[in-house]
Write a protein that holds these residues in place. Sequence first.
Motif, PDB file in Angstrom:
ATOM      1  N   ASP A  17       0.740  -0.872   0.161  1.00  0.00           N
ATOM      2  CA  ASP A  17       0.117   0.228  -0.135  1.00  0.00           C
ATOM      3  C   ASP A  17       0.791   1.010   0.050  1.00  0.00           C
ATOM      4  O   ASP A  17       2.214   1.085  -0.130  1.00  0.00           O
ATOM      5  CB  ASP A  17      -1.018  -0.070   1.085  1.00  0.00           C
ATOM      6  CG  ASP A  17      -0.510   0.114   2.622  1.00  0.00           C
ATOM      7  OD1 ASP A  17       0.795   0.534   2.649  1.00  0.00           O
ATOM      8  OD2 ASP A  17      -1.067  -0.216   3.485  1.00  0.00           O
ATOM      9  N   ASP A  18       0.361   2.366   0.371  1.00  0.00           N
ATOM     10  CA  ASP A  18       0.982   3.582   0.169  1.00  0.00           C
ATOM     11  C   ASP A  18       2.150   3.716   1.221  1.00  0.00           C
ATOM     12  O   ASP A  18       2.844   4.756   1.171  1.00  0.00           O
ATOM     13  CB  ASP A  18       0.309   4.866  -0.157  1.00  0.00           C
ATOM     14  CG  ASP A  18      -0.812   5.052   0.985  1.00  0.00           C
ATOM     15  OD1 ASP A  18      -0.859   4.207   1.961  1.00  0.00           O
ATOM     16  OD2 ASP A  18      -1.439   5.869   1.074  1.00  0.00           O
ATOM     17  N   ARG A  19       2.116   2.951   2.268  1.00  0.00           N
ATOM     18  CA  ARG A  19       3.049   3.078   3.394  1.00  0.00           C
ATOM     19  C   ARG A  19       4.262   2.249   3.334  1.00  0.00           C
ATOM     20  O   ARG A  19       5.109   2.356   3.872  1.00  0.00           O
ATOM     21  CB  ARG A  19       2.264   2.611   4.960  1.00  0.00           C
ATOM     22  CG  ARG A  19       1.054   3.399   5.009  1.00  0.00           C
ATOM     23  CD  ARG A  19       0.286   3.016   6.053  1.00  0.00           C
ATOM     24  NE  ARG A  19      -0.118   1.725   5.759  1.00  0.00           N
ATOM     25  CZ  ARG A  19      -0.993   0.688   6.348  1.00  0.00           C
ATOM     26  NH1 ARG A  19      -0.742   1.074   7.728  1.00  0.00           N
ATOM     27  NH2 ARG A  19      -1.498  -0.285   5.917  1.00  0.00           N
TER      28      ARG A  19
END
Length: 156
Positions: A17-19
């Motif tokens: 994900d974006d993390r």
Amino acid sequence: MKRIEGVLTKMLVKHCDDRGFFMEILREDDVLFGQSGHFGQASISLSYPGVIKAFHYHKLQDDIWFFPNGSAQVVLHDLREHSPSYGETNVFYMGEGAPYLLFIPRGVAHGYRVLGAQPATIVYFTNLAYDPKQPDEYRLAYDDPEIGFDWNTKFR
């Protein structure tokens, strides 16, 4: 090339994900632990580009290898006289671009060469803890003539 009897691989799945990402490596209910019996020890090692760490084998210990960083050419050779794949050599390319586990049964010689310009990290799990009083490690030269593996990269 015939696959060495008892050697297993398990592709790993990254959840991104974006993390960043999350990835399970090995679980107690994993089929790979079913082969080796139980958990013994987890270890980590880093090797520099071009390094060859080969060969060794165990009479009692099974290994499960994972390369989270870098890239490695992994070579296995079946030394088990009663195995249907006795004398076979298998090569695996493992690392960041190929995230999977490799189960190496006892009696199979194993080693690796770091590929590319970056160090490679290996995380490995064994079914036995290391005992310095009775080490279950038997060494062969990286260029052992019975194995006869050529570690040089071929260009076509």
